[in-house]
Motif scaffolding. Structure first.
Motif, mmCIF file in Angstrom:
data_model
loop_
_atom_site.group_PDB
_atom_site.id
_atom_site.type_symbol
_atom_site.label_atom_id
_atom_site.label_comp_id
_atom_site.label_asym_id
_atom_site.label_seq_id
_atom_site.Cartn_x
_atom_site.Cartn_y
_atom_site.Cartn_z
ATOM 1 N N VAL A 115 0.867 -1.178 0.000
ATOM 2 C CA VAL A 115 0.000 0.000 0.000
ATOM 3 C C VAL A 115 0.903 1.227 0.000
ATOM 4 C CG1 VAL A 115 -1.886 -1.153 1.213
ATOM 5 C CG2 VAL A 115 -0.097 0.009 2.529
ATOM 6 N N SER A 213 -7.817 2.582 14.614
ATOM 7 C CA SER A 213 -7.772 3.755 13.744
ATOM 8 C C SER A 213 -6.320 4.157 13.487
ATOM 9 C CB SER A 213 -8.510 4.922 14.393
ATOM 10 O OG SER A 213 -7.818 5.336 15.577
ATOM 11 N N ILE A 214 -6.119 4.999 12.484
ATOM 12 C CA ILE A 214 -4.765 5.482 12.188
ATOM 13 C C ILE A 214 -4.167 6.231 13.381
ATOM 14 C CG2 ILE A 214 -3.450 7.107 10.779
ATOM 15 C CD1 ILE A 214 -5.125 6.246 8.385
ATOM 16 N N GLU A 235 -2.090 -9.735 11.215
ATOM 17 C CA GLU A 235 -3.084 -9.107 10.352
ATOM 18 C C GLU A 235 -3.799 -10.127 9.477
ATOM 19 O OE1 GLU A 235 -1.074 -4.682 10.057
ATOM 20 O OE2 GLU A 235 -0.358 -6.208 8.649
ATOM 21 N N ASP A 238 -7.053 -9.067 7.780
ATOM 22 C CA ASP A 238 -6.978 -7.820 7.002
ATOM 23 C C ASP A 238 -8.212 -7.661 6.116
ATOM 24 O OD1 ASP A 238 -6.198 -9.990 5.392
ATOM 25 O OD2 ASP A 238 -5.043 -8.695 4.057
ATOM 26 N N ASN A 239 -8.752 -6.454 6.126
ATOM 27 C CA ASN A 239 -9.928 -6.090 5.316
ATOM 28 C C ASN A 239 -11.212 -6.783 5.740
ATOM 29 O OD1 ASN A 239 -8.657 -4.221 3.325
ATOM 30 N ND2 ASN A 239 -7.456 -6.043 2.857
ATOM 31 N N THR A 246 -12.109 1.043 8.442
ATOM 32 C CA THR A 246 -11.062 0.902 7.435
ATOM 33 C C THR A 246 -9.859 0.211 8.049
ATOM 34 O OG1 THR A 246 -11.761 2.939 6.332
ATOM 35 C CG2 THR A 246 -9.557 2.106 5.803
ATOM 36 N N TYR A 247 -9.432 -0.880 7.434
ATOM 37 C CA TYR A 247 -8.223 -1.572 7.882
ATOM 38 C C TYR A 247 -7.000 -0.869 7.310
ATOM 39 C CZ TYR A 247 -4.324 -4.771 7.173
ATOM 40 O OH TYR A 247 -3.071 -5.314 7.079
ATOM 41 N N VAL A 248 -6.049 -0.567 8.168
ATOM 42 C CA VAL A 248 -4.794 0.060 7.747
ATOM 43 C C VAL A 248 -3.642 -0.778 8.286
ATOM 44 C CG1 VAL A 248 -3.335 2.111 7.875
ATOM 45 C CG2 VAL A 248 -5.822 2.352 7.748
ATOM 46 N N SER A 252 2.458 0.574 7.203
ATOM 47 C CA SER A 252 2.340 1.683 6.252
ATOM 48 C C SER A 252 2.443 3.039 6.927
ATOM 49 C CB SER A 252 1.007 1.593 5.502
ATOM 50 O OG SER A 252 -0.092 1.836 6.374
ATOM 51 N N LEU A 253 2.471 3.059 8.269
ATOM 52 C CA LEU A 253 2.453 4.312 9.011
ATOM 53 C C LEU A 253 3.809 4.663 9.617
ATOM 54 C CD1 LEU A 253 -0.938 3.820 10.899
ATOM 55 C CD2 LEU A 253 -0.542 5.039 8.746
#
Length: 273
Positions: A115, A213-214, A235, A238-239, A246-248, A252-253
């Motif tokens: 992602v 959450s993010i 994970e 996931d999704n 929303t899955y994050v 990615s962060l």
């Protein structure tokens, strides 16, 4: 020269005849190893030992394990089955493969999970025998005997099952039921010491169903960054989220906190085992 002719060799060591005879006459004593004795899966213990008699007039719906196929509620997609047939019939992958998996499927996984901000390549991917195997490798790679890892409470008991046999302590950080099962960040931080080897983060959560959450994921990353503790991200779901969520992926962060992300085909693609 003095020669002792009452010595024999057993496994390369000198053993006197009397001791050798004692070895030949002793009783069998085959003990389970410490690892085996310390390895216990509570879910499997309940599932595989209970005796139940379903109501004869109603079809049983099992809620015991996350297997959507065993009771034929859901089946793998036709495309998945056909792809498996095609691979088997080709004979191309019937031999021993690389220890990390063949390049083509590793690249497919990399393409699927990448992602923006969390791009990975085939070299970042290791194919395992399910997500449980991935977790096993991740835990045993990061933690040594005598160290500890942090795991969520409530959480998936396999984390402790995998760790206990290796002499790795699991320390449970609380999830807050009145805050959508977010992490109690103060409690998590209080559990970290110089022997903490990793933090397991499970989002979407099993068994709570929460999706972090993010902002909350960034709070967890801040703790990991402050104490320089890597993250194992479970994970597998996931999704798997309800509308409005929303899955994050946590990897990615961040560009600084090491993250080993564990996922699989079991849930989303209905091919457990």
């Amino acid at each position: 020269m003095k020669v002792e002719n009452n010595l024999n060799k057993v496994n390369g060591s000198a053993v006197k005849n009397g001791n050798l005879n004692a070895l030949h006459t002793r009783d069998w004593k085959v003990n389970a190893s410490v690892v085996a004795k310390n390895t216990f899966n509570p879910i499997r213990n309940i599932l595989e030992t209970m005796t139940i008699t379903p109501c004869p007039s109603k079809k049983m719906i099992s809620l015991s394990i996350g297997d959507p196929t065993v009771f034929k509620n859901l089946n793998p997609a036709v495309e998945v089955v056909e792809a498996m047939h095609k691979s088997l019939d080709s004979g191309i992958h019937n031999g021993y493969g690389p220890s990390t998996g063949f390049l083509e499927p590793r690249q497919a996984v990399a393409d699927h999970v990448s992602v923006p901000g969390g791009e990975v390549t085939a070299d970042d991917v290791i194919l395992c025998s399910g997500c449980s195997c991935a977790l096993d490798i991740a835990i045993s790679t990061l933690a040594d005997e005598g160290q500890n890892i942090l795991v969520p409470r409530p959480g998936f008991p396999l984390y402790t099952t995998l760790s206990a046999g290796l002499g790795i302590e699991t320390r449970e950080y609380n999830l807050l039921p009145n805050q959508d099962w977010e992490v109690d960040l103060d409690h998590m931080e209080s559990l970290i010491d110089e022997n903490t080897a990793a933090i397991i983060v499970n989002s979407p959560s099993n068994p709570c169903g929460s999706v972090f959450s993010i902002p909350h994921l960034k709070q967890i990353l801040a703790i990991a960054e402050a104490y320089k503790v890597p993250i194992i991200a479970d994970e597998i779901y996931d999704n798997f989220v309800f509308p409005g969520q929303t899955y994050v992926p946590i990897a990615s962060l961040t560009t600084t906190v090491p993250v080993l992300s564990c996922g699989g085909l079991t849930k989303r693609f209905l091919v457990p085992g």
